[in-house]
Design a protein around this motif. Structure first.
Motif, PDB file in Angstrom:
ATOM      1  N   PHE A 157       1.078  -1.206   0.086  1.00  0.00           N
ATOM      2  CA  PHE A 157       0.017   0.103  -0.068  1.00  0.00           C
ATOM      3  C   PHE A 157       1.152   1.258  -0.092  1.00  0.00           C
ATOM      4  CE2 PHE A 157      -2.294  -3.497   2.287  1.00  0.00           C
ATOM      5  CZ  PHE A 157      -3.432  -3.295   1.469  1.00  0.00           C
ATOM      6  N   ALA A 158       0.614   2.168  -0.910  1.00  0.00           N
ATOM      7  CA  ALA A 158       1.183   3.369  -0.900  1.00  0.00           C
ATOM      8  C   ALA A 158      -0.005   4.437  -0.666  1.00  0.00           C
ATOM      9  CB  ALA A 158       2.087   3.510  -2.166  1.00  0.00           C
ATOM     10  N   THR A 159       0.309   5.418   0.354  1.00  0.00           N
ATOM     11  CA  THR A 159      -0.801   6.564   0.502  1.00  0.00           C
ATOM     12  C   THR A 159      -0.260   7.766   1.151  1.00  0.00           C
ATOM     13  OG1 THR A 159      -2.839   6.944   1.644  1.00  0.00           O
ATOM     14  CG2 THR A 159      -1.193   5.591   2.797  1.00  0.00           C
ATOM     15  N   SER A 160      -0.809   8.986   0.874  1.00  0.00           N
ATOM     16  CA  SER A 160      -0.479  10.001   1.414  1.00  0.00           C
ATOM     17  C   SER A 160      -1.401  10.273   2.731  1.00  0.00           C
ATOM     18  CB  SER A 160      -0.574  11.149   0.274  1.00  0.00           C
ATOM     19  OG  SER A 160      -1.918  11.264  -0.185  1.00  0.00           O
ATOM     20  N   LYS A 242      -8.375   8.415  -3.789  1.00  0.00           N
ATOM     21  CA  LYS A 242      -7.813   8.689  -4.698  1.00  0.00           C
ATOM     22  C   LYS A 242      -6.195   8.761  -3.871  1.00  0.00           C
ATOM     23  CE  LYS A 242     -11.147  11.095  -7.583  1.00  0.00           C
ATOM     24  NZ  LYS A 242     -11.504  12.541  -8.011  1.00  0.00           N
ATOM     25  N   ASN A 243      -6.282   8.991  -2.554  1.00  0.00           N
ATOM     26  CA  ASN A 243      -5.032   9.036  -1.932  1.00  0.00           C
ATOM     27  C   ASN A 243      -4.506   7.815  -1.645  1.00  0.00           C
ATOM     28  OD1 ASN A 243      -5.441  12.168  -1.369  1.00  0.00           O
ATOM     29  ND2 ASN A 243      -6.575  11.576  -0.088  1.00  0.00           N
ATOM     30  N   LEU A 244      -4.665   6.733  -2.375  1.00  0.00           N
ATOM     31  CA  LEU A 244      -4.276   5.258  -2.200  1.00  0.00           C
ATOM     32  C   LEU A 244      -3.811   4.520  -3.289  1.00  0.00           C
ATOM     33  CD1 LEU A 244      -4.069   2.930  -0.158  1.00  0.00           C
ATOM     34  CD2 LEU A 244      -6.547   2.348  -0.683  1.00  0.00           C
ATOM     35  N   ARG A 245      -2.518   3.989  -3.216  1.00  0.00           N
ATOM     36  CA  ARG A 245      -2.444   2.986  -4.414  1.00  0.00           C
ATOM     37  C   ARG A 245      -2.022   1.736  -4.065  1.00  0.00           C
ATOM     38  NH1 ARG A 245      -3.902   6.987  -6.422  1.00  0.00           N
ATOM     39  NH2 ARG A 245      -3.299   8.303  -8.010  1.00  0.00           N
TER      40      ARG A 245
END
Length: 368
Positions: A157-160, A242-245
């Protein structure tokens, strides 16, 4: 009540002895016999009443020792800890987070399929300068599990969004995961860059009980498209997805195609990222409970030509925070931080670095 029973038993037995002689009339002998029988019964009741507390405790302990472990095994891990901690800590806000941290996941699955714990973790971090303003970080860590069964998905998981990062701990579908906090402006490019550098290796046991080691190899994985996010992470409706990949990898793809994988025993992840030199720190934090022996920082190529750096190490673990390193010290080529402790999500090992100032001697430590 006990006193009355003991007194009654004594009176009845005395009457039985006093009237039980042969020379007394038949009626008195009958009364004596009845008193003796009744006195014996009352005596037994008095003994039972006096020992009932001890008998109940002994019986309860015996029942717990026989059925307790079986009952606990039949309960979901979270139910067991929830019962214990609510009794110990009270029904106050916060202990649910403790449960999640200890289990490495929600713990709602009866067989522990939503939790993960590493009984031995090794970490190697390398950082080197590539330009006057940028450096590249190389991360390598290996987790040794008790055996991950019924799960062979690794989800990255990548997130801001820090709230999303916290929800990954409790709301993810698969136990094996990594999570990166990324600046919002870098989120779009993070996954492609990660896929270029990602290397994954495993140790697995096949159906015949044989152990196989697969050295880290390039794995791009598959980026999860937006409409399938809910299959990997349960998020509240108000969260902006939208803040997650996400990237998913099937660890069975690393195994020999002729093998049936019974369990994944170890997982090694390697990756790299480019950061600003002025960031001034390099940090590792466990995604789930890990027993960490040591964390190694390779910084032999961090200093730029003609530059002197000093460093400071910060450590937080279950044992407590900090090391006997409370002074900025000259940078070494390699720093090995002894940990020998359990680390939970939120703990970390951090290397701080900065150039020496004009008031500092490059050959001597100076106070922070």
């Amino acid at each position: 009540m006990a006193f009355v029973l003991w007194l009654g038993a004594a009176v009845l037995l005395i009457i039985s002895v006093a009237l039980g002689r042969d020379e007394v009339p038949l009626l008195l002998r009958v009364i004596a016999a009845t008193a003796g029988w009744a006195g014996g019964l009352v005596l037994l009741l008095a003994i039972a009443h006096s020992l009932r507390a001890r008998l109940v405790v002994a019986l309860r302990r015996q029942l717990i020792s026989i059925s307790g472990p079986s009952m606990i095994q039949a309960m979901a891990p979270r139910v067991v800890l929830d019962s214990l901690l609510s009794k110990t800590l009270g029904n106050r806000h916060g202990y649910q987070e403790i449960i999640t941290a200890l289990l490495g996941g929600p713990g709602r699955d009866l067989f522990g399929g939503d939790t993960v714990v590493s009984r031995r973790t090794s970490v190697h971090l390398k950082i080197e300068s590539v330009t006057d303003t940028e450096c590249i970080n190389y991360f390598t860590w290996t987790h040794e599990y008790s055996g991950v069964r019924n799960s062979h998905k690794l989800v990255i998981f990548a997130t801001s969004d820090r709230e999303i990062a916290s929800l990954v701990l409790t709301e993810r579908t698969y136990p094996l995961y990594e999570v990166w906090l990324v600046e919002e402006e870098n989120l779009e490019d993070f996954i492609p860059a990660l896929q270029e550098s990602l290397r994954v290796g495993v140790t697995y046991v096949d159906a015949a009980g044989r152990r196989h080691v697969v050295e880290p190899r390039a794995q791009r994985g598959e980026e999860v498209v937006f409409r399938y996010y809910d299959q990997f992470l349960r998020l509240p409706d108000y969260i902006d997805r939208k803040n997650l990949r996400m990237v998913q990898l099937d660890l069975h793809d690393l195994a020999d195609e002729d093998h049936v994988v019974k369990s994944v025993e170890t997982l090694t992840v390697r990756a790299s990222s480019v950061e600003s030199f002025d960031l001034g720190y390099l940090m590792w934090s466990p995604p789930h409970p890990c027993f960490v022996r040591s964390v190694t920082f390779d910084i032999s190529r961090l200093a730029r030509p003609g530059q002197d750096l000093v460093h400071l190490v910060l450590l937080s673990t279950v044992k407590g925070a900090g090391l006997p390193m409370n002074r900025w010290q000259p940078l070494k080529d390699q720093i090995e931080v002894p940990v020998d402790s359990w680390m939970l999500s939120g703990h970390n090992v951090t290397l701080l670095y900065r150039p020496t100032t004009s008031a500092e001697s490059p050959d001597a430590a100076c106070t922070d």
